[in-house]
Scaffold this motif. Structure first.
Motif, short mmCIF file in Angstrom:
data_model
loop_
_atom_site.label_atom_id
_atom_site.label_comp_id
_atom_site.label_asym_id
_atom_site.label_seq_id
_atom_site.Cartn_x
_atom_site.Cartn_y
_atom_site.Cartn_z
N ARG A 33 -11.67 -43.38 16.60
CA ARG A 33 -11.62 -42.14 17.63
C ARG A 33 -10.12 -42.40 18.30
O ARG A 33 -9.81 -43.41 18.67
CB ARG A 33 -12.57 -42.22 18.84
CG ARG A 33 -13.69 -41.89 17.92
CD ARG A 33 -14.07 -40.59 17.45
NE ARG A 33 -15.47 -40.12 17.25
CZ ARG A 33 -15.56 -39.45 16.10
NH1 ARG A 33 -14.64 -38.79 15.51
NH2 ARG A 33 -16.62 -39.16 15.66
N VAL A 34 -9.81 -41.27 18.64
CA VAL A 34 -7.96 -41.14 19.35
C VAL A 34 -7.99 -40.52 20.51
O VAL A 34 -8.84 -39.64 20.70
CB VAL A 34 -7.08 -40.48 18.23
CG1 VAL A 34 -5.62 -40.45 18.86
CG2 VAL A 34 -7.32 -40.90 16.72
N THR A 35 -7.48 -41.29 21.38
CA THR A 35 -7.40 -40.58 22.71
C THR A 35 -5.74 -40.45 22.79
O THR A 35 -4.99 -41.47 22.54
CB THR A 35 -7.67 -41.43 23.85
OG1 THR A 35 -7.29 -42.69 23.98
CG2 THR A 35 -9.51 -41.29 23.89
N LEU A 36 -5.40 -39.53 23.61
CA LEU A 36 -3.72 -39.02 23.80
C LEU A 36 -3.63 -39.09 25.30
O LEU A 36 -4.35 -38.50 25.94
CB LEU A 36 -3.61 -38.01 23.13
CG LEU A 36 -2.34 -37.39 23.02
CD1 LEU A 36 -1.53 -38.41 21.84
CD2 LEU A 36 -2.17 -36.27 22.26
N THR A 37 -2.43 -39.91 25.72
CA THR A 37 -2.38 -39.60 26.85
C THR A 37 -0.85 -38.66 26.94
O THR A 37 0.11 -38.89 26.41
CB THR A 37 -1.47 -40.97 27.47
OG1 THR A 37 -2.64 -41.98 27.27
CG2 THR A 37 -1.14 -41.02 29.03
N PRO A 38 -1.04 -37.69 27.84
CA PRO A 38 0.04 -36.54 27.84
C PRO A 38 1.10 -37.07 28.77
O PRO A 38 1.04 -37.17 29.92
CB PRO A 38 -0.96 -35.44 28.71
CG PRO A 38 -1.84 -36.05 29.47
CD PRO A 38 -2.21 -37.27 28.70
N THR A 39 2.11 -37.53 28.13
CA THR A 39 3.17 -37.99 28.69
C THR A 39 4.46 -37.14 28.49
O THR A 39 4.37 -36.24 27.55
CB THR A 39 3.92 -39.37 28.00
OG1 THR A 39 4.35 -39.33 26.66
CG2 THR A 39 2.59 -40.29 28.05
N ARG A 40 5.63 -37.30 28.97
CA ARG A 40 6.83 -36.68 28.70
C ARG A 40 7.72 -36.91 27.35
O ARG A 40 8.74 -36.34 27.02
CB ARG A 40 7.94 -36.46 29.81
CG ARG A 40 7.17 -36.01 31.19
CD ARG A 40 8.26 -36.05 32.16
NE ARG A 40 7.57 -35.48 33.51
CZ ARG A 40 8.03 -35.14 34.30
NH1 ARG A 40 9.39 -35.26 34.61
NH2 ARG A 40 7.43 -34.59 35.53
N VAL A 108 4.39 -22.51 27.76
CA VAL A 108 3.35 -23.23 28.41
C VAL A 108 2.79 -24.05 27.70
O VAL A 108 2.48 -23.98 26.36
CB VAL A 108 2.02 -22.06 28.98
CG1 VAL A 108 0.99 -22.64 29.39
CG2 VAL A 108 2.80 -20.89 29.70
N GLY A 109 2.44 -25.35 28.09
CA GLY A 109 2.23 -26.43 27.27
C GLY A 109 3.13 -26.72 26.13
O GLY A 109 4.44 -26.90 26.33
N ASN A 110 2.64 -26.68 24.75
CA ASN A 110 3.83 -27.10 23.80
C ASN A 110 4.06 -25.82 23.04
O ASN A 110 4.48 -25.75 22.01
CB ASN A 110 3.35 -28.09 22.81
CG ASN A 110 2.05 -27.66 22.11
OD1 ASN A 110 1.46 -26.76 22.43
ND2 ASN A 110 1.51 -28.73 21.44
N GLN A 111 3.77 -24.42 23.50
CA GLN A 111 3.77 -23.26 22.97
C GLN A 111 5.28 -22.46 23.64
O GLN A 111 5.11 -21.84 24.75
CB GLN A 111 2.63 -22.29 23.16
CG GLN A 111 1.29 -22.93 22.53
CD GLN A 111 1.81 -22.92 21.01
OE1 GLN A 111 1.64 -22.17 20.27
NE2 GLN A 111 1.53 -24.42 20.65
N PRO A 163 5.29 -31.22 25.47
CA PRO A 163 4.80 -29.91 26.31
C PRO A 163 6.20 -29.74 27.37
O PRO A 163 7.10 -30.43 27.28
CB PRO A 163 3.59 -30.24 27.12
CG PRO A 163 3.90 -31.97 27.24
CD PRO A 163 4.45 -32.24 25.70
N ASN A 164 6.08 -28.50 27.79
CA ASN A 164 7.22 -28.26 28.63
C ASN A 164 7.08 -29.21 30.07
O ASN A 164 6.31 -29.19 30.84
CB ASN A 164 6.87 -26.73 29.22
CG ASN A 164 8.10 -26.33 30.30
OD1 ASN A 164 9.07 -27.10 30.28
ND2 ASN A 164 7.72 -25.24 31.06
#
Lengths: 228, 279
Positions: A33-40, A108-111, A163-164
């Motif tokens: 199971r993978v968890t991801l930390t939203p970093t820059r 927005v986000g990575n879009q 992401p932005n």
């Protein structure tokens, strides 16, 4: 020339790390199971310096490095050196004029949505995976994670590697691509150097005292995303 | 060539989260009356009263609403406490949850584990903020311990596949009970870390000593007309076994005779009583 740019221009090897921060757990029945930390997701570059730099000719570099120390970020680019410019070369098919005409509609986000597209066939490639994209003059390059073709719409959507992270309004900003992009880097582990004495004969025939510069470690450049 | 690499977890979406911390520091002990609030200062509504707080910048008149006053003073009987609200997150960007914007600290913020049990459980947690500059340390110390006792709310935000905040759930609410500042210098590395220890409200209530005593003066502290405890002195010295089994042969003052085993029975004949029976 500034210190960090000189390091890039003289490096004998380059290691790039811009991976996500991921936590991986294996369950009791061995399902990961993978968890991801939203970093820059800052760019990290390890640069190894050659052992052939001479002290007599590079005292300005050493002064720049010592003065800069580890706290001052600096804008660096891979376009100023012909030997390095191939690394982030733009792989799409647009001309510079067509690229200059495009602008950001939203991010927005990575879009990343781009507008004012050129009138070209729908199957023409605008971005290949790993193409760098910079918004306006903000030196924080993003990469396209997939191939993006022109299509038939008035906009294209680019899924970026991160992401932005920009805190400014990005709407209508122009874009810069490929090796023309800038990086805003600092060197938190600025290595120290050792001088190994060795004389060389100057062009005018006189011999002067000189030394080879030996850095005790690699330069690790981090993207300074604190002010993004 | 386009290559698609499946995710490790069976093509399921990654769980992408960040922690959001809201810290409300109380700057004064006694709340300010509505007439005395100052513009550009943060307040938390304590007593709504008949004050229309929305005219001075609040989103609502609900008790607990935090707002920045946009005018000096207003009318009504309400009161509000001067507070400082700090909001920060481990996210990569500024996010807004419930009209409150959280300042991104990224990996500089670490939140300790929180216990979530089926029943209400007292639990403690802590948050750590590293990479602190000297000025921030000064602010913590300069507040003279006000940070202790401030309210803390920890929310976990969940991101969608496009790294856009989609949902947020409150994980912990409590009060800061202590703080510590750690300064580490190793070689040329210098790092400041602030650790805030927080206790849940249940812990606070468990340790709380409050309430009224069962005597006249204590009872009339809040309401001087409350006479519920006025006759309490006449009961002084009596022992009562509340909830105990009925005792046999107990003499009830004012009645002839005592009780009988098993209690008496009421006479069915009007006007006649027998010992041990109540008329």
């Amino acid at each position: 020339m500034a210190g960090l740019q000189t390091i890039i221009n003289n490096a004998s090897s380059l290691t790039i790390d811009r991976r996500k921060v991921v936590g991986l757990q294996i369950t009791r029945n061995e399902i990961p199971r993978v968890t991801l930390t939203p970093t820059r997701q800052p760019w990290k570059m390890e640069l190894e310096m050659p052992q052939s730099l001479t002290y007599y000719d590079n005292r300005d570099l050493l002064e720049a490095l010592d003065t800069m120390d580890r706290v001052s970020p600096e804008i660096v680019t891979f376009s100023s050196n012909a030997c390095l410019s191939w690394i982030f070369r733009y792989q799409g098919t647009l001309t510079q004029g067509q690229l200059n005409a495009m602008s950001v509609q939203s991010f927005v986000g990575n879009q990343l949505v781009l507008q004012t597209l050129p009138g070209i066939p729908s199957n023409r490639v605008i971005f290949e995976p790993n193409d760098l994209i910079q918004l306006g003059n903000y030196p924080y390059p993003f990469t396209s994670t997939t191939r993006v073709t022109r299509g038939i719409g008035s906009t294209i959507t680019v899924t970026t590697n991160r992401p932005n992270i920009l805190s400014v309004n990005v709407v209508n900003l122009g874009i810069t691509v490929g090796n023309a992009c800038d990086f805003y880097m600092f060197c938190p582990n600025m290595p120290t150097y050792k001088l190994i004495p060795g004389g060389v004969v100057r062009a005018n025939g006189t011999t002067v005292n000189n030394a080879y510069i030996q850095f005790n470690d690699k330069f690790v450049l981090y993207e300074y995303v604190g002010t993004a | 060539m386009t290559t698609s690499i499946p995710a490790v977890s069976g093509n399921k979406a990654n769980v992408t989260t960040a922690e959001y911390v809201k810290l409300v520091i109380f700057n004064e002990y006694n709340p300010t009356t509505a007439a005395n609030i100052i513009a550009n200062t943060q307040y938390e509504i304590k007593v709504s009263g008949n004050t229309n707080w929305t005219t001075v910048g609040a989103n609502s008149n609900t008790v607990g609403t935090i707002f920045t006053a946009n005018a000096n003073g207003t009318t009504g009987t309400g009161t509000a406490s001067n507070v400082t609200m700090l909001t920060f997150s481990s996210s990569y960007t500024s996010d807004t949850i419930g009209n409150i914007e959280y300042n991104p600290l990224g990996g500089l913020l670490a939140v300790g584990p929180q216990q979530r049990s089926l029943r209400v459980t007292s639990a403690d947690t802590s948050i750590q903020i590293s990479g602190i500059g000297g000025n921030n340390i000064y602010e913590i110390l300069e507040s003279q311990g006000k940070i202790r006792g401030s309210k803390i709310e920890i929310t976990r935000g969940f991101f969608n596949n496009n790294v856009v905040l989609a949902n947020a759930v409150v994980r912990f609410t409590g009060i800061i009970t202590n703080y510590s500042i750690q300064e580490e210098r190793e070689g040329v590395e210098d790092n400041f870390t602030i650790t805030l220890d927080a206790s849940s409200y249940k812990t606070i209530l468990e340790n709380r000593i409050a309430g009224r005593k069962t005597n006249k003066s204590s009872w009339q502290f809040f309401d001087t007309t409350d006479s519920a405890m006025n006759n309490l002195n006449s009961l002084a010295g009596f022992s009562f076994d509340f909830g105990g089994d009925p005792k046999s042969k107990t003499v009830v003052p004012g009645y002839n005779g005592g009780g009988v085993p098993g209690g008496g029975s009421r006479s069915t004949t009007p006007g006649t009583t027998t010992p041990g029976q109540r008329p």
